[in-house]
Design a protein around this motif. Sequence first.
Motif, mmCIF file in Angstrom:
data_model
loop_
_atom_site.group_PDB
_atom_site.id
_atom_site.type_symbol
_atom_site.label_atom_id
_atom_site.label_comp_id
_atom_site.label_asym_id
_atom_site.label_seq_id
_atom_site.Cartn_x
_atom_site.Cartn_y
_atom_site.Cartn_z
ATOM 1 N N THR A 137 43.992 23.530 -5.513
ATOM 2 C CA THR A 137 42.682 22.784 -4.506
ATOM 3 C C THR A 137 42.048 20.763 -5.006
ATOM 4 O OG1 THR A 137 41.414 25.126 -5.273
ATOM 5 C CG2 THR A 137 39.812 23.121 -5.294
ATOM 6 N N LEU A 138 43.195 20.282 -6.076
ATOM 7 C CA LEU A 138 42.802 19.487 -6.584
ATOM 8 C C LEU A 138 43.837 18.312 -4.998
ATOM 9 C CD1 LEU A 138 43.491 18.357 -10.006
ATOM 10 C CD2 LEU A 138 41.822 17.156 -8.810
ATOM 11 N N LEU A 140 44.698 18.842 -2.717
ATOM 12 C CA LEU A 140 43.806 19.661 -1.033
ATOM 13 C C LEU A 140 42.651 18.667 -0.622
ATOM 14 C CD1 LEU A 140 44.044 21.968 0.618
ATOM 15 C CD2 LEU A 140 42.383 23.006 -0.398
ATOM 16 N N SER A 141 42.014 18.131 -1.791
ATOM 17 C CA SER A 141 40.765 17.045 -1.504
ATOM 18 C C SER A 141 41.538 15.713 -1.972
ATOM 19 C CB SER A 141 40.054 17.730 -3.494
ATOM 20 O OG SER A 141 39.674 19.204 -2.898
ATOM 21 N N ILE A 142 42.354 14.828 -1.967
ATOM 22 C CA ILE A 142 42.721 13.669 -2.075
ATOM 23 C C ILE A 142 43.570 13.858 -1.320
ATOM 24 C CG2 ILE A 142 43.587 12.370 -3.560
ATOM 25 C CD1 ILE A 142 44.104 14.241 -5.755
ATOM 26 N N PRO A 143 43.080 12.627 -0.635
ATOM 27 C CA PRO A 143 43.611 11.907 0.913
ATOM 28 C C PRO A 143 44.506 11.250 0.605
ATOM 29 C CG PRO A 143 41.285 10.627 0.193
ATOM 30 C CD PRO A 143 41.314 11.766 -0.723
ATOM 31 N N PHE A 145 46.048 8.501 1.672
ATOM 32 C CA PHE A 145 45.852 7.208 1.960
ATOM 33 C C PHE A 145 45.433 6.629 0.359
ATOM 34 C CE2 PHE A 145 41.573 7.089 2.450
ATOM 35 C CZ PHE A 145 41.679 8.606 3.568
ATOM 36 N N TRP A 146 45.383 7.405 0.112
ATOM 37 C CA TRP A 146 44.218 6.783 -0.969
ATOM 38 C C TRP A 146 45.267 7.617 -1.997
ATOM 39 C CZ3 TRP A 146 42.000 9.110 -6.028
ATOM 40 C CH2 TRP A 146 41.574 8.314 -6.693
ATOM 41 N N ARG A 198 47.842 28.087 -1.816
ATOM 42 C CA ARG A 198 47.192 28.743 -1.536
ATOM 43 C C ARG A 198 47.537 29.147 -0.788
ATOM 44 N NH1 ARG A 198 41.186 25.812 -3.032
ATOM 45 N NH2 ARG A 198 41.070 27.128 -0.579
ATOM 46 N N LEU B 210 37.583 13.525 5.611
ATOM 47 C CA LEU B 210 38.242 12.424 5.072
ATOM 48 C C LEU B 210 38.558 12.145 6.743
ATOM 49 C CD1 LEU B 210 40.285 13.069 3.758
ATOM 50 C CD2 LEU B 210 41.155 15.056 4.633
ATOM 51 N N ILE B 254 35.997 9.209 -2.711
ATOM 52 C CA ILE B 254 36.589 10.843 -1.820
ATOM 53 C C ILE B 254 36.566 11.944 -2.070
ATOM 54 C CG2 ILE B 254 37.907 10.620 0.320
ATOM 55 C CD1 ILE B 254 38.053 7.849 0.907
ATOM 56 N N SER B 255 37.101 11.286 -2.838
ATOM 57 C CA SER B 255 38.487 12.409 -3.395
ATOM 58 C C SER B 255 37.272 13.691 -4.323
ATOM 59 C CB SER B 255 39.744 12.313 -4.255
ATOM 60 O OG SER B 255 40.129 11.649 -4.187
ATOM 61 N N LEU B 258 35.427 15.632 -1.523
ATOM 62 C CA LEU B 258 36.086 16.555 -0.755
ATOM 63 C C LEU B 258 36.264 17.492 -1.998
ATOM 64 C CD1 LEU B 258 39.271 14.667 1.126
ATOM 65 C CD2 LEU B 258 37.021 15.813 2.395
ATOM 66 N N LEU B 259 36.563 17.471 -3.158
ATOM 67 C CA LEU B 259 36.281 18.449 -4.010
ATOM 68 C C LEU B 259 35.598 19.596 -4.429
ATOM 69 C CD1 LEU B 259 38.806 19.995 -5.620
ATOM 70 C CD2 LEU B 259 37.769 18.055 -8.064
ATOM 71 N N ASN B 262 35.249 21.538 -0.885
ATOM 72 C CA ASN B 262 36.194 22.174 -0.635
ATOM 73 C C ASN B 262 35.868 23.692 -1.785
ATOM 74 O OD1 ASN B 262 37.608 21.546 1.253
ATOM 75 N ND2 ASN B 262 39.139 20.006 -0.817
ATOM 76 N N MET B 263 35.527 23.126 -2.944
ATOM 77 C CA MET B 263 34.783 23.778 -3.960
ATOM 78 C C MET B 263 33.686 25.667 -3.688
ATOM 79 S SD MET B 263 35.996 22.609 -7.432
ATOM 80 C CE MET B 263 37.258 22.941 -8.388
#
Lengths: 313, 280
Positions: A137-138, A140-143, A145-146, A198, B210, B254-255, B258-259, B262-263
């Motif tokens: 899940t982590l 999945l959430s990190i873009p 480019f970052w 997932r 995103l 952003i992260s 998004l987290l 998503n949750m």
Amino acid sequence: MGRFLLSRLLSAIPTVVIVTLMVFVLMRAIPGDPAALMLGDLAEPEQVAAMRAKMGHDQPLPMQYLLWIGDVLRGDFGHSIVNQEPILPLILTRFSVSATIVFAAVILAALVAVPAGMIAAWRQNRASDVAIVTAATLSLSIPSFWLGLMLLLVFGLWLNWLPIVGFVPVTREFWAGTVYLIMPVATLVLVESGSIARMARASTIEVARLDYITHARAKGLSERQVMWRHAFRNAFAPTWTLIGLILGSLLANIAVIETVFTIPGLGRLLIDSIYARDYPVVQGCLLFIALIYVAVNLLVDCVYPLLDPRVTA
Amino acid sequence: MNVQAKPWFGGVRFNVVFGIAVVGFMFAVALVGPWFAPADPLAINIRARLATPGGDYLLGADEFGRDVLSRLIAGARTSVVIALVTVAIAVALGTIFGVLAGYRRGWTDRCLMIVNDSMLAFPGLLLALGIMAVFGASRDGIIIALGLAYAPVVVRVVRGTVLSLREQEFIEASRVIGNPEWLTMLRHVLPNCLAPLLVVATMMFGWVILSESALSFLGLGVPPPAPSWGNMLSTARPYINQAPQLIVFPGLCISITLLGVNMLGDAIRDWLDPKMERAA
């Protein structure tokens, strides 16, 4: 099997036509006259008119579309406004760079994430499952480019392990080239593993509930045999589709990661051409990437029946 | 069907709490944050160029000496506004065409779906890039481009739901008692589409945030000097050596967002429809 492939191939035809139409309409929607744009401010009206005729822009729109498609089918994507280079060879050179990164990343991500997802499913609700799901899940959430910039910061600037700018194609010097690919590939692997893991977990859980798995266990097979011989193939088919989708979307979105690591790939060519207002190149890149995306999805669909024993259409 | 409904270590509940907290905080910041921001996000102060966090500048200052915290807060508003409007457009377009295709079936359905699948076959970010290339980078451009790019996903979901609904007895009953088609759709079909729509809209909210930050990072999204998390990362990139904090903070924003999204999306999906596909 043959009929399934044929119908899938036929269904791709309207898709390809509409995709080319979309690129064509988009490029014709640009405000201003492309011929005047190519010749610059000092051109005489006669020169512009001659250029328009040469480019076929004096024809009605449907004719222009057909002329363009005819050229594309002959492999003629036109020439760049900026340096008069033919576009197709340029695209192919750049594409080889992007494709290397994407293929390496997708293969590695699948090798990491599919087993991780299956292990998580087999150990459902235990600590290792929670750890894998949380990590997924982590990720999945990190873009991308970052994450890429952070890797650049840590491994490039602080630890000084990897070069931060520059690029050598792997085809010229394998090891030197590989060094430049480590960070972009690692970034994509880290970002894409999450969704694959997932998916692998969800479909394994779904399969593990079925009666034939209980039957396999009842026959006295070991957990390992049940998992690899009976569950794996059925559980892998949906994950394969997702991996294909990721492969396509990474190729389509490669500009982002190439911008982070200043890699001269196809995505960077597209962005640079947008900035330079080199519209023939923009058009070529859009068309090429969109067609590759359609082709990858088609290929994935065609391989699907081979992987999923339940689909024998 | 759902045999192992045991939550993992109460993890499900954590999902919900974390998701709601993050998304709620994000909306609150977007709504009232700019009133509490310590400085004007556009105010330039060359003396404070690349200032480190602390003192007058809680999170430091960027290459023009603008307050990073204030810019992050303004960026939150940018992201929320763009994401909400884009999702609204995609949902509106997608619902109209989805209901039409699912309810009419026949040639209407076939033609709509061919166009729809072709739009799905055009990668979303690439379509947005193309549109931005033609019309130039602007906030409205992003909204239109991403709204068009994501509407086909909604069409698919709504059409599928309508197709499964239209054969059911309560729809037939509504038709039998003489309700006109539009009333049947409005009163009986649409309300049953709300659950899947909510799931898609939540996930889409994350995709838009995103994509918008990716576009802005490429310089084809929110045009400077207006702050967005994506263009803050893009302008900070040349200063990665002198001021790494400029890269850390927008990316963290952003992260974490998004987290949270998503949750929350996972939680809503599990709650409304445990059988729905666990797509990425």
